[in-house]
Scaffold this motif. Structure first.
Motif, PDB file in Angstrom:
ATOM      1  N   CYS A  85       0.854  -1.193   0.000  1.00 22.73           N
ATOM      2  CA  CYS A  85       0.000   0.000   0.000  1.00 22.73           C
ATOM      3  C   CYS A  85       0.892   1.246   0.000  1.00 22.73           C
ATOM      4  O   CYS A  85       1.998   1.224   0.532  1.00 22.73           O
ATOM      5  N   CYS A  97      -2.180   2.814   6.021  1.00 20.24           N
ATOM      6  CA  CYS A  97      -3.368   2.598   5.190  1.00 20.24           C
ATOM      7  C   CYS A  97      -4.394   1.746   5.935  1.00 20.24           C
ATOM      8  O   CYS A  97      -4.044   0.734   6.543  1.00 20.24           O
ATOM      9  N   HIS A 126      -6.974   0.530   4.346  1.00 18.89           N
ATOM     10  CA  HIS A 126      -7.526  -0.297   3.271  1.00 18.89           C
ATOM     11  C   HIS A 126      -9.016  -0.023   3.076  1.00 18.89           C
ATOM     12  O   HIS A 126      -9.800  -0.945   2.855  1.00 18.89           O
ATOM     13  N   CYS A 139      -4.061   1.832  -2.534  1.00 20.87           N
ATOM     14  CA  CYS A 139      -4.239   0.705  -1.597  1.00 20.87           C
ATOM     15  C   CYS A 139      -4.165  -0.626  -2.356  1.00 20.87           C
ATOM     16  O   CYS A 139      -5.025  -0.945  -3.173  1.00 20.87           O
ATOM     17  N   ALA A 140      -3.143  -1.405  -2.048  1.00 22.66           N
ATOM     18  CA  ALA A 140      -2.928  -2.679  -2.736  1.00 22.66           C
ATOM     19  C   ALA A 140      -3.964  -3.723  -2.318  1.00 22.66           C
ATOM     20  O   ALA A 140      -4.291  -4.638  -3.076  1.00 22.66           O
ATOM     21  N   VAL A 141      -4.494  -3.568  -1.115  1.00 25.58           N
ATOM     22  CA  VAL A 141      -5.479  -4.527  -0.615  1.00 25.58           C
ATOM     23  C   VAL A 141      -6.808  -4.336  -1.360  1.00 25.58           C
ATOM     24  O   VAL A 141      -7.413  -5.309  -1.833  1.00 25.58           O
TER      25      VAL A 141
HETATM   26 ZN    ZN Z   1      -4.246  -0.392   1.895  1.00 28.12          ZN
END
Ligand code: ZN
Ligand code: GDP
Length: 324
Positions: free
Chosen positions: A258, A263, A265, A271-273
Motif C-alpha cells: 500500500c 493505510c 484499506h 491501496c494494494a489490498v
Molecule cells: Zn491499503
C-alpha cells in the motif's frame, strides 16, 4: 518443590508435583496481594507443603513460555490468561455449519500465543465424504500453510489417531472451541477412556447441560497431554497484533505494497489490498473480517490507554493531597 497446575475447578488448584504426588493448593498471600496473580492451568509453580497441612501453598509462578490471553469479559480494560505453557493450540470447529468468523477469531488468538496451531473439524461423519473434504480444503486455504487442518469423528479411530500425532511426547495442547462442538468427546477418545463428561451424560443428570468451567490436563497414552477448555464463551481480542498478522498473512502481505504505511484499506489512494479485492484476488469478506478485527484491537488499545491515564491521574491526585 516444583509442580504443574493440572486441574482448575471451583476448588483449589490441583498441582502435580515433581515427586509424582498431587496436592490441592492455595496461593500464598504475598503472591495475590495487590495484583490479581493467580495460577492458571499449565502453570509451573513452586509449592510448599507445611507440616501437618493437607493443602499446599503456591509460593511462586514460574515465567510462562506461552499463554492464551483474552479480554476479560467482565472488565473491558483488563485481560485474562486462560492457560499457560502449551506447545500447540487445537481449534475445534464443526465441519457442518462451520462458523468462519468465529474460526478467524480463534485463529487470531491462537497465533498470538506464538505456538503451533491446528484446526480439527469435528463431527465429520455428519457431512458427506465429499463435503467434509471440501470444507477441509476451504479451511486449509483460510488458515494458511502453517496450520494443519484435520477432519475428525469419534467413530473413526484413524481420524483420532491423526489428531494424536499432532503431539510429540511431552508436549501439551490446549483445545478451544465453542461448547457442543465435541471437545470432551475428542479428549475422551484421545485419552482412550472416559475422562471427561460428555454432553449426553451431562444431560441425563436432570439439570440439563450444566456449563462446567473445569479445566483439566489429561494424559494421552504414549504421547502428550491435552487441556480441554470448556466455558470459554467470549473470545475478545486483547493484545493481538501479531496474531492478526499471522492469521491474516494474505492481507498483510498485500498491505506491505500500500502507498501509505498507515493505510486502513478503506478508500485510500494506492491501496494494494483494495486493488486485490477489485481484481478478485482477495475476497471482500476476508478484508471485512480483517478490518473489523483491526478496529477491535484499536478500541481495546484506546480503552486500555484511557484506563491507564485515569489511574495515573488518580495517583497524582493522591500525591497532591498528601502534599508531595
Ligand atoms: Zn491499503
Ligand atoms: P463439548 O461441549 O465441546 O465438550 O462437546 P461434547 O464432547 O460434549 O459433544 C457434544 C455433542 O456432540 C454430544 O452429544 C456428542 O455425542 C456429540 N459428538 C461429539 N463428537 C461427535 C462426532 O464426531 N460425531 C457426531 N455425530 N457427534 C459427536
Amino acid at each position: 518443590m516444583e509442580g504443574t497446575v493440572v486441574k482448575l475447578d471451583r476448588g483449589f488448584p490441583l498441582v502435580r508435583c515433581s515427586d509424582g504426588t498431587s496436592v490441592r493448593c492455595e496461593h500464598a498471600t504475598a503472591l495475590v496481594k495487590g495484583e490479581r496473580v493467580r495460577a492458571v492451568i499449565g502453570d509451573r509453580v513452586l509449592v510448599s507443603v507445611p507440616d501437618g497441612h493437607d493443602k499446599g501453598i503456591i509460593e511462586g509462578i514460574l515465567p510462562r513460555r506461552s499463554s492464551f490471553v483474552r479480554k476479560d469479559p467482565a472488565d473491558r480494560t483488563a485481560h485474562q490468561v486462560l492457560a499457560a505453557n502449551f506447545d500447540l493450540v487445537i481449534i475445534a470447529e464443526p465441519v457442518v455449519q462451520l462458523n468462519r468468523r468465529r474460526l478467524e477469531r480463534e485463529l487470531v488468538l491462537a497465533h498470538e500465543t506464538g505456538v503451533r496451531v491446528a484446526v480439527v473439524l469435528t463431527k465429520a461423519d455428519l457431512a458427506g465424504m465429499g463435503d467434509a473434504e471440501a470444507t477441509r480444503h476451504e479451511v486449509a486455504d483460510l488458515a494458511g500453510k502453517s496450520v494443519d487442518v484435520l477432519l475428525a469423528s469419534i467413530g473413526d479411530a484413524d481420524s483420532i489417531e491423526r489428531v494424536r500425532e499432532l503431539l510429540a511426547e511431552g508436549e501439551v495442547a490446549i483445545l478451544i472451541g465453542k461448547s457442543g462442538v465435541g471437545k470432551s468427546s475428542l479428549v475422551n477418545m484421545l485419552a482412550g477412556g472416559e475422562v471427561q463428561d460428555v454432553g449426553e451424560v451431562r444431560a441425563r443428570d436432570g439439570k440439563g447441560r450444566h456449563t462446567t468451567v473445569d479445566r483439566v490436563m489429561v494424559d494421552i497414552p504414549g504421547g502428550g497431554r491435552v487441556v480441554d477448555m470448556p466455558g470459554v464463551r467470549g473470545l475478545g481480542l486483547w493484545d493481538a497484533d501479531a496474531g492478526l498478522g499471522a492469521a491474516f498473512a494474505d492481507v498483510e502481505e498485500l498491505a506491505a505494497s500500500c502507498r501509505f504505511r498507515d493505510c486502513k484499506h478503506a478508500d485510500e489512494p494506492g491501496c494494494a489490498v483494495q486493488a486485490a479485492v477489485q481484481s478478485g484476488e482477495l475476497a471482500q469478506a476476508r478484508l471485512d473480517s480483517y478490518r473489523s478485527f483491526a478496529a477491535e484491537l484499536q478500541e481495546v488499545r484506546e480503552r486500555r490507554d484511557e484506563a491507564r491515564h485515569m489511574r495515573g491521574e488518580k495517583a497524582s491526585d493522591r500525591r497532591r493531597r498528601r502534599g508531595r
